[in-house]
Each structure stands twice: as structure tokens, then as C-alpha cells.
Design a protein around this motif. Structure first.
Motif, PDB file in Angstrom:
ATOM      1  N   SER A  51      32.276  59.250  67.991  1.00  0.00           N
ATOM      2  CA  SER A  51      32.258  60.139  66.824  1.00  0.00           C
ATOM      3  C   SER A  51      31.290  59.664  65.735  1.00  0.00           C
ATOM      4  N   MET A  52      30.560  58.581  66.002  1.00  0.00           N
ATOM      5  CA  MET A  52      29.601  58.077  65.014  1.00  0.00           C
ATOM      6  C   MET A  52      28.395  58.999  64.913  1.00  0.00           C
ATOM      7  N   SER A  53      27.793  59.020  63.727  1.00  0.00           N
ATOM      8  CA  SER A  53      26.509  59.702  63.591  1.00  0.00           C
ATOM      9  C   SER A  53      25.462  58.844  64.286  1.00  0.00           C
ATOM     10  N   ILE A  54      24.292  59.403  64.504  1.00  0.00           N
ATOM     11  CA  ILE A  54      23.209  58.628  65.123  1.00  0.00           C
ATOM     12  C   ILE A  54      22.869  57.435  64.231  1.00  0.00           C
ATOM     13  N   ALA A  55      22.834  57.645  62.918  1.00  0.00           N
ATOM     14  CA  ALA A  55      22.504  56.546  61.997  1.00  0.00           C
ATOM     15  C   ALA A  55      23.506  55.402  62.127  1.00  0.00           C
ATOM     16  N   GLU A  56      24.797  55.725  62.217  1.00  0.00           N
ATOM     17  CA  GLU A  56      25.815  54.685  62.374  1.00  0.00           C
ATOM     18  C   GLU A  56      25.669  53.973  63.721  1.00  0.00           C
ATOM     19  N   THR A 108      20.199  54.734  75.215  1.00  0.00           N
ATOM     20  CA  THR A 108      20.398  56.129  75.639  1.00  0.00           C
ATOM     21  C   THR A 108      21.714  56.305  76.395  1.00  0.00           C
ATOM     22  N   GLU A 109      22.134  55.310  77.153  1.00  0.00           N
ATOM     23  CA  GLU A 109      23.396  55.425  77.884  1.00  0.00           C
ATOM     24  C   GLU A 109      24.596  55.486  76.952  1.00  0.00           C
ATOM     25  N   GLY A 110      24.470  54.939  75.757  1.00  0.00           N
ATOM     26  CA  GLY A 110      25.573  54.971  74.800  1.00  0.00           C
ATOM     27  C   GLY A 110      25.648  56.236  73.971  1.00  0.00           C
ATOM     28  N   LEU A 111      24.617  57.068  74.049  1.00  0.00           N
ATOM     29  CA  LEU A 111      24.594  58.313  73.273  1.00  0.00           C
ATOM     30  C   LEU A 111      25.578  59.330  73.848  1.00  0.00           C
ATOM     31  N   ASN A 112      26.021  60.239  72.999  1.00  0.00           N
ATOM     32  CA  ASN A 112      26.834  61.360  73.474  1.00  0.00           C
ATOM     33  C   ASN A 112      26.004  62.166  74.468  1.00  0.00           C
ATOM     34  N   ALA A 113      26.678  62.815  75.405  1.00  0.00           N
ATOM     35  CA  ALA A 113      26.007  63.484  76.531  1.00  0.00           C
ATOM     36  C   ALA A 113      24.941  64.479  76.096  1.00  0.00           C
ATOM     37  N   VAL A 146      22.931  53.691  65.571  1.00  0.00           N
ATOM     38  CA  VAL A 146      21.712  52.872  65.540  1.00  0.00           C
ATOM     39  C   VAL A 146      21.984  51.565  64.787  1.00  0.00           C
ATOM     40  N   LYS A 147      22.684  51.649  63.677  1.00  0.00           N
ATOM     41  CA  LYS A 147      22.995  50.453  62.882  1.00  0.00           C
ATOM     42  C   LYS A 147      23.804  49.451  63.715  1.00  0.00           C
ATOM     43  N   LYS A 148      24.850  49.928  64.393  1.00  0.00           N
ATOM     44  CA  LYS A 148      25.656  49.034  65.231  1.00  0.00           C
ATOM     45  C   LYS A 148      24.846  48.509  66.414  1.00  0.00           C
ATOM     46  N   PHE A 149      24.017  49.366  66.990  1.00  0.00           N
ATOM     47  CA  PHE A 149      23.188  48.966  68.118  1.00  0.00           C
ATOM     48  C   PHE A 149      22.228  47.854  67.691  1.00  0.00           C
ATOM     49  N   GLU A 150      21.553  48.046  66.574  1.00  0.00           N
ATOM     50  CA  GLU A 150      20.565  47.066  66.128  1.00  0.00           C
ATOM     51  C   GLU A 150      21.199  45.752  65.690  1.00  0.00           C
ATOM     52  N   ARG A 151      22.395  45.805  65.148  1.00  0.00           N
ATOM     53  CA  ARG A 151      23.093  44.556  64.803  1.00  0.00           C
ATOM     54  C   ARG A 151      23.549  43.816  66.051  1.00  0.00           C
ATOM     55  N   GLY A 152      24.041  44.560  67.020  1.00  0.00           N
ATOM     56  CA  GLY A 152      24.612  43.945  68.203  1.00  0.00           C
ATOM     57  C   GLY A 152      23.620  43.416  69.208  1.00  0.00           C
ATOM     58  N   ARG A 153      22.446  44.004  69.265  1.00  0.00           N
ATOM     59  CA  ARG A 153      21.498  43.630  70.322  1.00  0.00           C
ATOM     60  C   ARG A 153      21.048  42.181  70.230  1.00  0.00           C
ATOM     61  N   TYR A 154      21.147  41.570  69.093  1.00  0.00           N
ATOM     62  CA  TYR A 154      20.720  40.175  68.956  1.00  0.00           C
ATOM     63  C   TYR A 154      21.646  39.198  69.675  1.00  0.00           C
ATOM     64  N   PHE A 155      22.835  39.663  70.028  1.00  0.00           N
ATOM     65  CA  PHE A 155      23.766  38.784  70.724  1.00  0.00           C
ATOM     66  C   PHE A 155      23.688  38.944  72.236  1.00  0.00           C
ATOM     67  N   VAL A 156      22.782  39.808  72.691  1.00  0.00           N
ATOM     68  CA  VAL A 156      22.600  40.018  74.124  1.00  0.00           C
ATOM     69  C   VAL A 156      21.098  39.929  74.409  1.00  0.00           C
ATOM     70  N   PRO A 157      20.568  38.710  74.481  1.00  0.00           N
ATOM     71  CA  PRO A 157      19.119  38.540  74.638  1.00  0.00           C
ATOM     72  C   PRO A 157      18.537  39.157  75.901  1.00  0.00           C
ATOM     73  N   MET A 158      19.359  39.324  76.956  1.00  0.00           N
ATOM     74  CA  MET A 158      18.826  39.928  78.177  1.00  0.00           C
ATOM     75  C   MET A 158      18.443  41.386  77.946  1.00  0.00           C
ATOM     76  N   ILE A 159      19.009  42.005  76.914  1.00  0.00           N
ATOM     77  CA  ILE A 159      18.656  43.382  76.579  1.00  0.00           C
ATOM     78  C   ILE A 159      17.627  43.410  75.461  1.00  0.00           C
ATOM     79  N   SER A 160      17.853  42.624  74.409  1.00  0.00           N
ATOM     80  CA  SER A 160      16.945  42.680  73.256  1.00  0.00           C
ATOM     81  C   SER A 160      15.554  42.142  73.588  1.00  0.00           C
TER      82      SER A 160
END
Length: 156
Positions: free
Chosen positions: A69-74, A101-106, A76-90
Motif C-alpha cells: 500500500s506504499m506510494s512509489i516514493a515511500e 521491479t519485482e517488489g512493485l505492485n502488479a 523507493v525510500k525504503k528500497f534505497e535505504r535497504g539496498r546497502y545491507f545487501v551488497p550482492m544486489i546493490s
């Protein structure tokens, strides 16, 4: 900016305030500032502020992140904060884009994929446009419904 490791460390230390500044006053006596690398500094910092269990929890939260139910802005904010803890993705642009894209609503995911976005920022832009378009359609539909409601009551 092209910074040396020492410059990265000095910039980070400069930004410390309150508890972090006090912590650093004690922590710097345990490190050799002449040989401290940026990665070494992050290890010391994360050791204090992000324990292994915290980093594991943040990594798990990131890997399970969905827009919901998050907006795209919310999102993106959580995505960008979290990606630093998963270096294989970042550290991998293709994996970062795929995970985002897999985390976006359908509906939004479909629009982003149809746009052919090849980079993370392009996908964010497309997702924002898709969300705005969807919101515009909803507002237009609500305005029409409201006008029909007014017309129906006037005729009664």
C-alpha cells in the motif's frame, strides 16, 4: 567526487553529532587513522550502530520488500535505504533493477516492464509516472461520479 579513503572517513566523522560524536571520540583511539580505510571505518561504525543481527534483519526486510500500500516514493525510500545491507544486489545494476521491479505492485510492474526500463532510475521514473496516471484516472472517475450524483439529486 573523487575522494580518497581518508577523505571519505574525514567527511563521515565531520557529519557526526551528539551520541555518534561522543562514540567516535572513544572509538578513534582504537584505530590507526593513518591506515584506516573507508571499508575499515564502515566496519567499526557498523559494529557499533548496526550489529550483525540488525544487519541480518535489515537485509531480510530488504529482500522481502514489496510496495504493497506504499506510494512509489515511500517504496523507493525504503528500497534505497535497504539496498546497502545487501551488497550482492546493490553492487549489481541488473540485480538492483530486477529486485526493484519485482517488489512493485502488479499494475505498475507491468507498466515499467512495458517501458523497457534498463536502469534503476529509469524504472523509478516509469513507476512514478504509472502511479500518477493511475491516481489521475481515479480522480477523474471520482469527479465524474460526484457530478452524476449532483445531477441526479437536482433532477429529483
Amino acid at each position: 567526487m573523487k575522494l580518497t579513503d581518508a577523505d571519505h572517513v574525514r567527511c563521515a566523522i565531520f557529519m557526526f553529532h551528539d551520541d555518534a560524536r561522543i562514540w567516535w571520540q572513544g572509538a578513534r583511539s582504537a584505530v590507526d587513522m593513518t591506515t584506516l580505510t573507508w571499508n575499515g571505518f564502515k566496519d567499526v561504525f557498523y559494529g557499533k550502530y548496526f550489529t550483525i543481527s540488525t544487519r541480518t534483519r535489515l537485509s531480510r526486510e530488504f529482500l522481502e520488500l514489496c510496495q504493497g500500500s506504499m506510494s512509489i516514493a515511500e517504496y523507493v525510500k525504503k528500497f534505497e535505504r535497504g539496498r546497502y545491507f545487501v551488497p550482492m544486489i546493490s553492487g549489481n545494476a541488473a540485480e538492483e533493477l530486477k529486485h526493484f521491479t519485482e517488489g512493485l505492485n502488479a499494475t505498475i510492474r507491468r507498466d515499467v516492464r512495458l517501458s523497457g526500463a534498463q536502469m534503476y532510475q529509469a524504472a523509478v521514473d516509469e513507476a512514478m509516472l504509472s502511479e500518477k496516471d493511475g491516481n489521475d484516472i481515479i480522480k477523474e472517475s471520482q469527479a465524474k461520479r460526484a457530478s452524476y450524483y449532483v445531477v441526479a439529486h437536482i433532477q429529483d
